[in-house]
Design an enzyme around this catalytic site. Structure first.
Site, mmCIF file in Angstrom:
data_model
loop_
_atom_site.group_PDB
_atom_site.id
_atom_site.type_symbol
_atom_site.label_atom_id
_atom_site.label_comp_id
_atom_site.label_asym_id
_atom_site.label_seq_id
_atom_site.Cartn_x
_atom_site.Cartn_y
_atom_site.Cartn_z
ATOM 1 N N LYS A 110 0.835 -1.199 0.000
ATOM 2 C CA LYS A 110 0.000 0.000 0.000
ATOM 3 C C LYS A 110 0.874 1.256 0.000
ATOM 4 C CE LYS A 110 -4.425 1.497 1.647
ATOM 5 N NZ LYS A 110 -5.591 1.246 2.455
ATOM 6 N N LYS A 189 -5.158 -14.899 -12.053
ATOM 7 C CA LYS A 189 -5.636 -15.503 -10.797
ATOM 8 C C LYS A 189 -6.988 -14.891 -10.384
ATOM 9 C CE LYS A 189 -4.647 -16.106 -5.967
ATOM 10 N NZ LYS A 189 -4.310 -15.412 -4.784
ATOM 11 N N LYS A 192 -11.056 -11.146 -5.903
ATOM 12 C CA LYS A 192 -12.093 -10.108 -5.906
ATOM 13 C C LYS A 192 -11.517 -8.747 -6.279
ATOM 14 C CE LYS A 192 -12.284 -10.424 -0.856
ATOM 15 N NZ LYS A 192 -11.769 -11.767 -0.649
HETATM 16 P P1 ADP Z 1 -9.140 -12.564 -2.843
HETATM 17 O O1 ADP Z 1 -7.858 -12.692 -3.638
HETATM 18 O O2 ADP Z 1 -10.340 -12.783 -3.697
HETATM 19 O O3 ADP Z 1 -9.191 -11.254 -2.065
HETATM 20 P P2 ADP Z 1 -8.428 -13.733 -0.308
HETATM 21 O O4 ADP Z 1 -7.057 -13.141 -0.411
HETATM 22 O O5 ADP Z 1 -9.373 -13.197 0.721
HETATM 23 O O6 ADP Z 1 -9.130 -13.720 -1.760
HETATM 24 O O7 ADP Z 1 -8.250 -15.310 -0.110
HETATM 25 C C1 ADP Z 1 -8.832 -16.096 0.888
HETATM 26 C C2 ADP Z 1 -8.289 -17.500 0.703
HETATM 27 O O8 ADP Z 1 -8.646 -18.026 -0.603
HETATM 28 C C3 ADP Z 1 -6.764 -17.566 0.763
HETATM 29 O O9 ADP Z 1 -6.384 -18.719 1.490
HETATM 30 C C4 ADP Z 1 -6.322 -17.679 -0.678
HETATM 31 O O10 ADP Z 1 -5.117 -18.404 -0.795
HETATM 32 C C5 ADP Z 1 -7.497 -18.427 -1.330
HETATM 33 N N1 ADP Z 1 -7.639 -17.986 -2.744
HETATM 34 C C6 ADP Z 1 -8.068 -16.787 -3.162
HETATM 35 N N2 ADP Z 1 -8.101 -16.718 -4.526
HETATM 36 C C7 ADP Z 1 -7.656 -17.914 -4.978
HETATM 37 C C8 ADP Z 1 -7.441 -18.472 -6.279
HETATM 38 N N3 ADP Z 1 -7.719 -17.788 -7.383
HETATM 39 N N4 ADP Z 1 -6.976 -19.727 -6.367
HETATM 40 C C9 ADP Z 1 -6.725 -20.441 -5.239
HETATM 41 N N5 ADP Z 1 -6.887 -19.979 -3.990
HETATM 42 C C10 ADP Z 1 -7.351 -18.729 -3.833
#
Ligand code: ADP
Ligand code: TRP
Length: 324
Positions: A110, A189, A192
């Site tokens: 950030k 990947k 969100k």
């Molecule tokens: P985002 O990237 O959507 O913000 P988070 O960082 O909150 O998701 O991830 C929550 C959990 O889901 C973590 O353990 C992360 O490793 C897993 N995760 C998120 N996106 C993926 C993905 N595209 N493939 C595999 N695991 C994921």
């Protein structure tokens, strides 16, 4: 063995969260003492809208339960329902070197982008350390991006233990299966923050629209296609049986299969995969009292353990009444 993990309610869960994390949390509930929480205190550094946070926490709990998290096996609770965590965070802050936090990526990224970071984001790994240490957690299943935070947790615990005696159990990270990296509709990947997600329980109409928008190349319908070089096929593999995978791969290689058709297959299979969970979710969503009960019971169990460990930490550093 105590297994513990937290998941931030900063958006609705998507396929990436399920295959990359949630599915693995659920399988760990079978053999271990599992504690899972919805990290609403952490989410405060991102979500500044009260109603949105309330809704996202509730949706997160409903999703986890619908997907198979079983409250009779695992303890599910809201992070903020265990206020002991916030007190422990202070004790840990007093033994945390600033340099350990300066190198942590959430803050560094950030700051690197020239954005103003608040002290909450800076000290986020210490709150996470308190989350882990307060339940004497042995194993912390996390994505690769969180491993750094478990290392900081260990540094903090070691420092505290060396100053005050053996108070904390040193946790180990268990890196979730990274081959389960799920790609989003743009081939990157699924995340969100990228806006390329397919949510777990959106309406079939919306899900279909997103699946139909998955980026593919412009190979003509009649041409042979390489299944190993296609995001639609990659996603299909998450849901399909080995024989279904083989069958679709042959149709790709034979030519005559349009991407639209492959997407339709993916849509149907994914709907089927989550159909039972979607039904459970609907029933749970209609019973608000039951959901509150589950979270209250989870919090009560978590607090019991948290009070024990916090008591140990307080006594070790000379806080509060020491005579019994
Ligand atoms: P985002 O990237 O959507 O913000 P988070 O960082 O909150 O998701 O991830 C929550 C959990 O889901 C973590 O353990 C992360 O490793 C897993 N995760 C998120 N996106 C993926 C993905 N595209 N493939 C595999 N695991 C994921
Ligand atoms: N920071 C984690 C994430 O963003 C969520 C989290 C908070 C967590 N506290 C935790 C994960 C404790 C494991 C253990 O994904």
């Amino acid at each position: 063995m105590r297994v513990l993990s937290g998941i931030q309610p900063t958006g609705r869960f998507h396929w990436g969260n399920y295959f990359g994390a949630i599915r693995q949390y659920i399988s760990l509930q079978e053999n271990d003492q599992a504690f899972y929480f919805i990290a609403d205190l952490h989410a405060l550094t991102t979500i500044r809208d009260r109603d949105q946070l309330v809704t996202l926490c509730r949706e997160a709990a409903l999703d986890l339960l619908a997907l198979g998290l079983d409250p009779s096996k695992a303890t599910l609770f809201r992070q903020s329902d265990v206020p002991e965590v916030s007190e422990l965070t202070w004790l840990l802050l007093t033994v945390t070197n600033l340099s350990w936090l300066e190198k942590c990526h959430a803050y560094k990224d950030k700051k690197g982008r020239g954005l103003a970071a608040d002290a909450g984001l800076f000290t986020y790994p210490v709150l996470m350390a308190a989350d882990i240490l307060i339940y004497d957690s042995d194993i912390v299943p996390v994505g690769v991006d969180q491993v750094q935070h478990i290392e900081v947790t260990r540094d903090i615990a070691e420092r505290f233990n060396s100053l005050y005696g053996e108070v904390f159990v040193l946790p180990e990270a268990r890196v979730l299966d990274s081959s389960a990296k799920v790609l989003g509709s743009d081939g990157e990947k699924m995340s969100k923050s990228r806006g390329n997600v397919i949510e777990l329980f959106e309406s079939p109409k919306k899900a279909r629209k997103k699946i139909m928008s998955i980026r593919t190349d412009s190979t003509a319908v009649e041409a042979a296609k390489d299944p190993d070089n296609c995001s639609v096929f990659d996603l299909y593999k998450l849901f399909a049986s080995p024989s279904q995978i083989e069958a679709l791969a042959s149709r790709y290689r034979a030519g005559g299969l349009g991407y639209g058709e492959a997407k339709q297959e993916l849509f149907e299979l994914s709907q089927e995969h989550f159909a039972a969970a979607a039904e459970r979710r609907e029933a749970l969503a209609a019973d608000e009292r039951r959901l509150d009960e589950i979270l209250d019971e989870g919090a009560a169990r978590a607090r019991e353990k948290a009070a024990e460990v916090l008591g140990r930490a307080r006594r070790a550093c000379g806080l509060g009444r020491t005579s019994s």
